[in-house]
Scaffold this motif. Structure first.
Motif, mmCIF file in Angstrom:
data_model
loop_
_atom_site.group_PDB
_atom_site.id
_atom_site.type_symbol
_atom_site.label_atom_id
_atom_site.label_comp_id
_atom_site.label_asym_id
_atom_site.label_seq_id
_atom_site.Cartn_x
_atom_site.Cartn_y
_atom_site.Cartn_z
ATOM 1 N N LYS A 38 74.546 39.199 43.474
ATOM 2 C CA LYS A 38 75.806 38.552 43.417
ATOM 3 C C LYS A 38 77.048 38.924 44.492
ATOM 4 O O LYS A 38 77.054 40.001 44.659
ATOM 5 N N LYS A 39 77.621 37.833 44.714
ATOM 6 C CA LYS A 39 78.645 38.188 45.691
ATOM 7 C C LYS A 39 79.953 37.904 45.406
ATOM 8 O O LYS A 39 80.049 36.694 44.521
ATOM 9 N N LEU A 54 82.644 25.254 50.170
ATOM 10 C CA LEU A 54 82.356 26.643 50.354
ATOM 11 C C LEU A 54 80.804 26.713 50.280
ATOM 12 O O LEU A 54 80.132 27.634 50.660
ATOM 13 N N SER A 55 80.297 25.792 49.199
ATOM 14 C CA SER A 55 78.870 26.057 49.088
ATOM 15 C C SER A 55 78.066 25.587 50.326
ATOM 16 O O SER A 55 77.054 25.963 50.771
ATOM 17 N N TYR A 59 79.000 33.879 44.223
ATOM 18 C CA TYR A 59 77.925 33.044 44.294
ATOM 19 C C TYR A 59 76.647 34.208 44.567
ATOM 20 O O TYR A 59 77.091 35.309 44.508
ATOM 21 N N ARG A 60 75.483 33.724 44.527
ATOM 22 C CA ARG A 60 74.301 34.632 44.608
ATOM 23 C C ARG A 60 73.765 34.226 46.013
ATOM 24 O O ARG A 60 73.571 33.220 46.575
ATOM 25 N N PRO A 110 76.198 31.171 52.566
ATOM 26 C CA PRO A 110 74.644 31.458 52.722
ATOM 27 C C PRO A 110 74.597 31.747 50.984
ATOM 28 O O PRO A 110 73.956 32.868 50.826
ATOM 29 N N SER A 111 74.647 30.526 50.081
ATOM 30 C CA SER A 111 74.134 31.017 48.713
ATOM 31 C C SER A 111 73.012 30.613 48.392
ATOM 32 O O SER A 111 72.285 29.546 49.018
#
Lengths: 325, 151
Positions: A54-55, A15-16, A48-49, A20-21
């Protein structure tokens, strides 16, 4: 093969690479969704940020299990995307991965659909039956759903599906199953004359749709979908998957009331045999998956033996009755 | 009769069943894990029944072979149907031949087809039912949790 139950770091890394983190994605403990045996299904909660904000997002992860039921993710994904394009309620597929180095097996990731896959209330059930009917009426040629097999005439669809399921059975079996071979011939020989053609979900019923506030949010588990006679779906719903909610006779009346689609007794018996045959053939695959160690979990042993045999018993009873009529 | 080594396979299986039911299940909260534990008990019960009985298909194969010999003796016109049947193993060969004959009987109304339906089919059906009964412990444990293992 990687144990997906403990694949949190791999999923976070995946996922990283996709989201778009600012500095990578964190994934909470995977939650196994306890529906279905054909695929591993998990809820994935990601945080994630992004640009300092923060998301939090949730996804459904659907993982293949060593060829269970003889189906594959590619066919399922193609169908789901094509149907979503028609605005039929199907979850949005974000990413598809066939590279075995990621989780050891193909998988895809969908946006999480809020709601329940548990027992529906009356409103949700009516909405489900109505939408299943709409699926059957959908112009599949216009929708350009890229099915692996497209029948020329309705009877062709029956033959295609019987042959498809026998192939799966032959792949999974240890020994021939004479009653299934007999059933394959019986189904081709006794196919109803007034067959229809539409998109068949193939595995409809409770646990395979998500509902909220009496409205269906998404149909799930599309790996059995194909072009065929809609009665296959109605019998699967009314005589198999839906039996926990209503008896078959009540389902038959309910389907007629909601959709106007009337199924006579001869059609009902025929499609009951068809679905028992389909289920038995599909379940045979679990035996091979179990004995080869591809998935040595005990549900595979039960599906590949007792569950399969219970379906063989049911269909052989109906076929036996047809001989004395 | 040979003297058994202890613990026997059955004693080990019985111990595993007891442990899952009384020590693991009561402490499992996750639904999937509880279902898997219950299903595991079903397979262990099946294993206990299997080692106490007959693990081979030889007796069933012999029954089918005898029924086939009788049918083919009385109806030699069926020989062509079973010619070229797989000979992978005796069990595979017998059931492959039985499959061909049952399929033939679906589409034909001959004396031979009637004999297949009257003589071979009941045997195959009975064997399928016996196999179902033998594996039924797994189905009974498939979706459930033992009552006495609930919290």
């Amino acid at each position: 093969m990687l144990n997906v139950e403990v694949a949190r770091p791999q999923i976070a890394a995946y996922l990283s690479a996709k989201l778009p983190s600012d500095d990578g994605v964190e994934v909470g403990p995977l939650q196994r969704i306890t529906i279905g045996h054909s695929r591993g299904m998990f809820r994935v909660d990601a945080t994630y940020r992004y640009r300092g904000e923060k998301k939090e997002r949730s996804f459904a992860l659907r993982v293949e299990q060593a060829g269970m039921f003889g189906t594959n993710s590619l066919d399922e994904i193609r169908t789901m995307r094509a149907l979503r394009a028609t605005r039929f309620p199907v979850a949005n597929i974000r990413w598809v991965e066939f590279d075995a180095s990621v989780l050891g097996t193909p998988f895809f990731v969908m946006d999480w659909v809020e709601g329940s896959s548990g027992p529906p209330d009356d409103a949700a059930l009516r909405d489900y039956v109505q939408k299943l009917h709409e699926l059957h009426q959908l112009d599949w040629r216009k929708a350009e759903v890229p099915f692996a097999r497209v029948p020329v005439v309705p009877l062709d669809a029956v033959h295609q599906q019987v042959d498809r399921w026998m192939e799966v059975h032959h792949w999974g079996r240890v020994l021939p199953e004479p009653l299934l071979e007999e059933a394959a011939t019986w189904l081709k020989h006794n196919a109803p004359e007034d067959l229809g053609l539409g998109i068949v979900h193939g595995d409809p019923g409770p646990l395979n749709f998500i509902h909220k506030a009496g409205v269906v949010q998404a149909f799930t588990d599309w790996e059995f979908s194909h072009v065929g006679d809609p009665n296959e779906d109605w019998l699967f719903l009314g005589a198999m998957r839906g039996r926990g909610l209503m008896e078959p006779a009540a389902w038959r009346a309910f389907i007629a009331e909601v959709t106007g689609h009337v199924i006579d007794q001869g059609e009902w018996d025929y499609w009951d045999v068809f679905n028992q045959f389909k289920g038995a053939c599909a379940n045979t695959s679990a035996l091979r998956i179990f004995i080869t160690g591809a998935n040595p979990a005990p549900n595979m042993a039960a599906i590949g033996t007792a569950l399969k045999l219970s379906m063989v018993q049911r269909l052989s009873t109906i076929i036996g009755q047809s001989y004395v009529r | 009769m040979p003297e058994a080594k202890h613990p026997t396979v059955d004693e080990v299986l019985a111990g595993a069943l007891y442990t899952i039911e009384n020590q693991l299940l009561p402490n499992l909260e996750d639904t999937w894990a509880r279902a898997a534990a219950s299903q595991l008990m079903g397979t262990l019960e099946y294993a206990r029944a299997l080692i106490a009985g007959d693990e081979s298909v030889d007796a069933q194969t012999a029954e089918v072979e005898a029924a086939l010999a009788e049918l083919l003796g009385a109806h030699p016109e069926l020989d062509a149907l079973v010619a070229g049947a797989s000979s992978e193993t005796p069990g595979f060969a017998a059931l492959d031949k039985a499959s061909r004959l049952l399929s033939y009987a679906v589409t034909h109304e001959t004396a031979a087809a009637a004999a297949i339906r009257a003589e071979l089919r009941p045997l195959i059906t009975r064997q399928a039912e016996a196999n179902l009964n033998e594996t039924m412990t797994m189905l009974k444990r498939f979706g459930g949790t033992p009552r006495n293992a609930q919290r």
